[in-house]
Enzyme design. Structure first.
Site, PDB file in Angstrom:
ATOM      1  N   ASN A   7     -10.566  38.800  -9.054  1.00  0.00           N
ATOM      2  CA  ASN A   7     -11.225  37.630  -8.459  1.00  0.00           C
ATOM      3  C   ASN A   7     -12.556  38.077  -7.846  1.00  0.00           C
ATOM      4  O   ASN A   7     -12.585  38.951  -6.974  1.00  0.00           O
ATOM      5  CB  ASN A   7     -10.287  37.030  -7.391  1.00  0.00           C
ATOM      6  CG  ASN A   7     -10.880  35.804  -6.729  1.00  0.00           C
ATOM      7  OD1 ASN A   7     -12.056  35.775  -6.387  1.00  0.00           O
ATOM      8  ND2 ASN A   7     -10.070  34.789  -6.532  1.00  0.00           N
ATOM      9  N   HIS A  10     -15.809  36.919  -3.825  1.00  0.00           N
ATOM     10  CA  HIS A  10     -16.499  37.527  -2.686  1.00  0.00           C
ATOM     11  C   HIS A  10     -17.766  38.302  -3.062  1.00  0.00           C
ATOM     12  O   HIS A  10     -18.519  38.696  -2.183  1.00  0.00           O
ATOM     13  CB  HIS A  10     -15.520  38.342  -1.852  1.00  0.00           C
ATOM     14  CG  HIS A  10     -14.481  37.431  -1.247  1.00  0.00           C
ATOM     15  ND1 HIS A  10     -14.831  36.374  -0.433  1.00  0.00           N
ATOM     16  CD2 HIS A  10     -13.136  37.357  -1.403  1.00  0.00           C
ATOM     17  CE1 HIS A  10     -13.738  35.711  -0.096  1.00  0.00           C
ATOM     18  NE2 HIS A  10     -12.695  36.288  -0.681  1.00  0.00           N
ATOM     19  N   HIS A  43     -12.957  30.830  -8.094  1.00  0.00           N
ATOM     20  CA  HIS A  43     -12.493  29.584  -7.474  1.00  0.00           C
ATOM     21  C   HIS A  43     -13.727  28.740  -7.175  1.00  0.00           C
ATOM     22  O   HIS A  43     -14.528  29.087  -6.317  1.00  0.00           O
ATOM     23  CB  HIS A  43     -11.729  29.934  -6.187  1.00  0.00           C
ATOM     24  CG  HIS A  43     -11.105  28.749  -5.505  1.00  0.00           C
ATOM     25  ND1 HIS A  43     -10.290  28.889  -4.405  1.00  0.00           N
ATOM     26  CD2 HIS A  43     -11.170  27.417  -5.757  1.00  0.00           C
ATOM     27  CE1 HIS A  43      -9.881  27.681  -4.011  1.00  0.00           C
ATOM     28  NE2 HIS A  43     -10.409  26.780  -4.814  1.00  0.00           N
ATOM     29  N   ARG A  45     -14.786  26.056  -5.343  1.00  0.00           N
ATOM     30  CA  ARG A  45     -14.285  25.213  -4.249  1.00  0.00           C
ATOM     31  C   ARG A  45     -15.131  23.958  -4.121  1.00  0.00           C
ATOM     32  O   ARG A  45     -16.313  23.951  -4.485  1.00  0.00           O
ATOM     33  CB  ARG A  45     -14.313  25.998  -2.930  1.00  0.00           C
ATOM     34  CG  ARG A  45     -13.306  27.129  -2.862  1.00  0.00           C
ATOM     35  CD  ARG A  45     -13.288  27.745  -1.470  1.00  0.00           C
ATOM     36  NE  ARG A  45     -12.477  26.973  -0.561  1.00  0.00           N
ATOM     37  CZ  ARG A  45     -11.254  27.322  -0.147  1.00  0.00           C
ATOM     38  NH1 ARG A  45     -10.722  28.462  -0.538  1.00  0.00           N
ATOM     39  NH2 ARG A  45     -10.586  26.554   0.667  1.00  0.00           N
ATOM     40  N   ARG A  49     -18.441  27.218  -1.296  1.00  0.00           N
ATOM     41  CA  ARG A  49     -18.799  28.244  -0.310  1.00  0.00           C
ATOM     42  C   ARG A  49     -19.078  29.609  -0.929  1.00  0.00           C
ATOM     43  O   ARG A  49     -19.763  30.416  -0.353  1.00  0.00           O
ATOM     44  CB  ARG A  49     -17.720  28.372   0.761  1.00  0.00           C
ATOM     45  CG  ARG A  49     -16.405  28.912   0.243  1.00  0.00           C
ATOM     46  CD  ARG A  49     -15.458  29.195   1.362  1.00  0.00           C
ATOM     47  NE  ARG A  49     -14.942  27.976   1.954  1.00  0.00           N
ATOM     48  CZ  ARG A  49     -13.792  27.941   2.647  1.00  0.00           C
ATOM     49  NH1 ARG A  49     -13.113  29.036   2.861  1.00  0.00           N
ATOM     50  NH2 ARG A  49     -13.345  26.801   3.119  1.00  0.00           N
ATOM     51  N   GLU A  70      -9.718  28.850 -10.664  1.00  0.00           N
ATOM     52  CA  GLU A  70      -8.859  28.254  -9.640  1.00  0.00           C
ATOM     53  C   GLU A  70      -9.546  26.976  -9.187  1.00  0.00           C
ATOM     54  O   GLU A  70     -10.748  26.974  -8.920  1.00  0.00           O
ATOM     55  CB  GLU A  70      -8.713  29.186  -8.446  1.00  0.00           C
ATOM     56  CG  GLU A  70      -7.914  30.425  -8.758  1.00  0.00           C
ATOM     57  CD  GLU A  70      -7.941  31.403  -7.597  1.00  0.00           C
ATOM     58  OE1 GLU A  70      -8.553  31.101  -6.551  1.00  0.00           O
ATOM     59  OE2 GLU A  70      -7.372  32.477  -7.747  1.00  0.00           O
ATOM     60  N   THR A 101      -7.110  30.408   0.864  1.00  0.00           N
ATOM     61  CA  THR A 101      -5.998  29.547   0.453  1.00  0.00           C
ATOM     62  C   THR A 101      -4.725  29.990   1.176  1.00  0.00           C
ATOM     63  O   THR A 101      -4.150  31.025   0.840  1.00  0.00           O
ATOM     64  CB  THR A 101      -5.815  29.624  -1.082  1.00  0.00           C
ATOM     65  OG1 THR A 101      -7.109  29.560  -1.684  1.00  0.00           O
ATOM     66  CG2 THR A 101      -4.967  28.481  -1.591  1.00  0.00           C
ATOM     67  N   GLU A 151       1.895  30.809 -10.293  1.00  0.00           N
ATOM     68  CA  GLU A 151       1.401  31.969  -9.564  1.00  0.00           C
ATOM     69  C   GLU A 151       2.029  31.915  -8.179  1.00  0.00           C
ATOM     70  O   GLU A 151       1.889  30.919  -7.456  1.00  0.00           O
ATOM     71  CB  GLU A 151      -0.133  31.964  -9.470  1.00  0.00           C
ATOM     72  CG  GLU A 151      -0.641  33.172  -8.688  1.00  0.00           C
ATOM     73  CD  GLU A 151      -2.102  33.494  -8.961  1.00  0.00           C
ATOM     74  OE1 GLU A 151      -2.606  33.202 -10.062  1.00  0.00           O
ATOM     75  OE2 GLU A 151      -2.729  34.055  -8.043  1.00  0.00           O
ATOM     76  N   HIS A 192      -2.654  36.824  -3.800  1.00  0.00           N
ATOM     77  CA  HIS A 192      -3.104  36.515  -2.436  1.00  0.00           C
ATOM     78  C   HIS A 192      -2.750  37.637  -1.461  1.00  0.00           C
ATOM     79  O   HIS A 192      -1.584  37.965  -1.266  1.00  0.00           O
ATOM     80  CB  HIS A 192      -2.566  35.200  -1.875  1.00  0.00           C
ATOM     81  CG  HIS A 192      -3.382  34.775  -0.690  1.00  0.00           C
ATOM     82  ND1 HIS A 192      -4.524  34.015  -0.813  1.00  0.00           N
ATOM     83  CD2 HIS A 192      -3.290  35.085   0.617  1.00  0.00           C
ATOM     84  CE1 HIS A 192      -5.068  33.860   0.373  1.00  0.00           C
ATOM     85  NE2 HIS A 192      -4.347  34.511   1.261  1.00  0.00           N
TER      86      HIS A 192
HETATM   87  N1  PXP Z   1      -4.671  33.856  -6.486  1.00  0.00           N
HETATM   88  C1  PXP Z   1      -5.023  32.633  -6.012  1.00  0.00           C
HETATM   89  C2  PXP Z   1      -4.433  31.425  -6.655  1.00  0.00           C
HETATM   90  C3  PXP Z   1      -5.972  32.511  -4.970  1.00  0.00           C
HETATM   91  O1  PXP Z   1      -6.311  31.285  -4.529  1.00  0.00           O
HETATM   92  C4  PXP Z   1      -6.565  33.680  -4.452  1.00  0.00           C
HETATM   93  C5  PXP Z   1      -7.605  33.571  -3.396  1.00  0.00           C
HETATM   94  O2  PXP Z   1      -7.076  33.031  -2.270  1.00  0.00           O
HETATM   95  C6  PXP Z   1      -6.162  34.917  -4.966  1.00  0.00           C
HETATM   96  C7  PXP Z   1      -5.214  34.971  -5.980  1.00  0.00           C
HETATM   97  C8  PXP Z   1      -6.756  36.198  -4.495  1.00  0.00           C
HETATM   98  O3  PXP Z   1      -6.454  36.423  -3.170  1.00  0.00           O
HETATM   99  P1  PXP Z   1      -7.129  37.657  -2.436  1.00  0.00           P
HETATM  100  O4  PXP Z   1      -8.595  37.423  -2.410  1.00  0.00           O
HETATM  101  O5  PXP Z   1      -6.499  37.634  -1.091  1.00  0.00           O
HETATM  102  O6  PXP Z   1      -6.772  38.883  -3.234  1.00  0.00           O
END
Ligand code: PXP
Length: 238
Positions: A7, A10, A43, A45, A49, A70, A101, A151, A192
């Site tokens: 992901n 960030h 994601h 959003r 953001r 996402e 999330t 998931e 997550h």
């Molecule tokens: N999976 C989903 C569905 C998410 O929404 C997120 C981000 O909140 C993640 C995975 C990745 O989470 P993290 O950034 O905490 O690794």
């Protein structure tokens, strides 16, 4: 073997802190793939953001990048998604004021919208997933709503592991949920708050096909680089 979805939200967070162009999430997506990621997760959003529409457009236009979007149950985002055609979608809950999330989606409350969105994506051959809390009821409901994957929100177990607390009960719950979902022919993903320790613990229970990890990978890359960090996760996944 468990696939690793990276992901890159960030990367966009850092870019947006300056309102300029660097670091470019598209470049991060390309590099993460080169380093061994199996897919890229973003994601989009409602408040934009981190990932912006132009990032989604650019990343999705490169068909060599398997892209997982996402998204909330928002019809405007659905329209954008259909234009850009990601390979996979994961429906997540979204609250304006949350930092991230915080939990799985409320399937009962959002039933109608979820059903509609899943049916559109299923028709378009986009792999569908629902981000749910580890609960047998939610697995059953996901199947009824015709999701192809679930998931599991791993926030709770990740926090317990990170804080050196007893995580055995939560692991047992997740294990039961995974087995139940596999039995119902749902593909199981997890994500997550995961770090190396969480990934190690969850990789041992068997049945999970994909991890989606963001914050820890981008944070750890400050110290060791994306290449080493992704490799370390891939070693755990294997
Ligand atoms: N999976 C989903 C569905 C998410 O929404 C997120 C981000 O909140 C993640 C995975 C990745 O989470 P993290 O950034 O905490 O690794």
């Amino acid at each position: 073997m468990i696939r690793l979805g990276v992901n890159i939200d960030h990367v966009a967070t850092i870019r947006n802190a300056r309102g300029e162009l660097h670091p470019d999430p598209y470049k991060a997506a390309l590099y993460a793939m080169k380093c061994g990621a199996d897919s890229i997760t973003i994601h989009l959003r409602e408040d934009r953001r981190h990932i912006k529409d132009k990032d989604f457009k650019k990343i999705s236009s490169n068909k060599k990048i398997p892209l997982n979007l996402e998204m909330a149950t928002d019809l405007k985002i659905l329209r954008i998604a259909l234009k850009n055609k990601p390979n996979f979608v994961c429906i997540v809950p979204e609250k304006r004021n949350e930092i991230t999330t915080e939990g799985g989606i409320n399937l009962i409350k959002n039933k109608k919208k979820i059903k509609k969105i899943l049916s559109v994506f299923n028709k378009h051959k986009v792999r569908t997933s629902l981000f749910i809390n580890p609960s047998l009821k939610d697995v059953e409901m996901s199947k009824k709503l015709n999701a192809k994957c679930i998931e599991i929100h791993t926030g709770k177990i990740s926090n317990l592991i990170k804080n050196n607390k007893n995580y055995k009960n939560e692991l047992k719950t997740i294990n039961n949920v995974v087995k139940y979902a596999v039995n119902l022919d749902l593909e199981v993903h997890a994500g997550h708050g995961m770090d190396y320790k969480t990934a190690k613990v969850l990789s041992k229970i068997g049945g999970i096909k994909e991890f989606n990890i963001g914050h820890f990978i981008i944070g750890e890359s400050i110290f060791f680089g994306l290449k080493k960090t992704i490799k370390a996760f891939k070693d755990i996944c294997n």
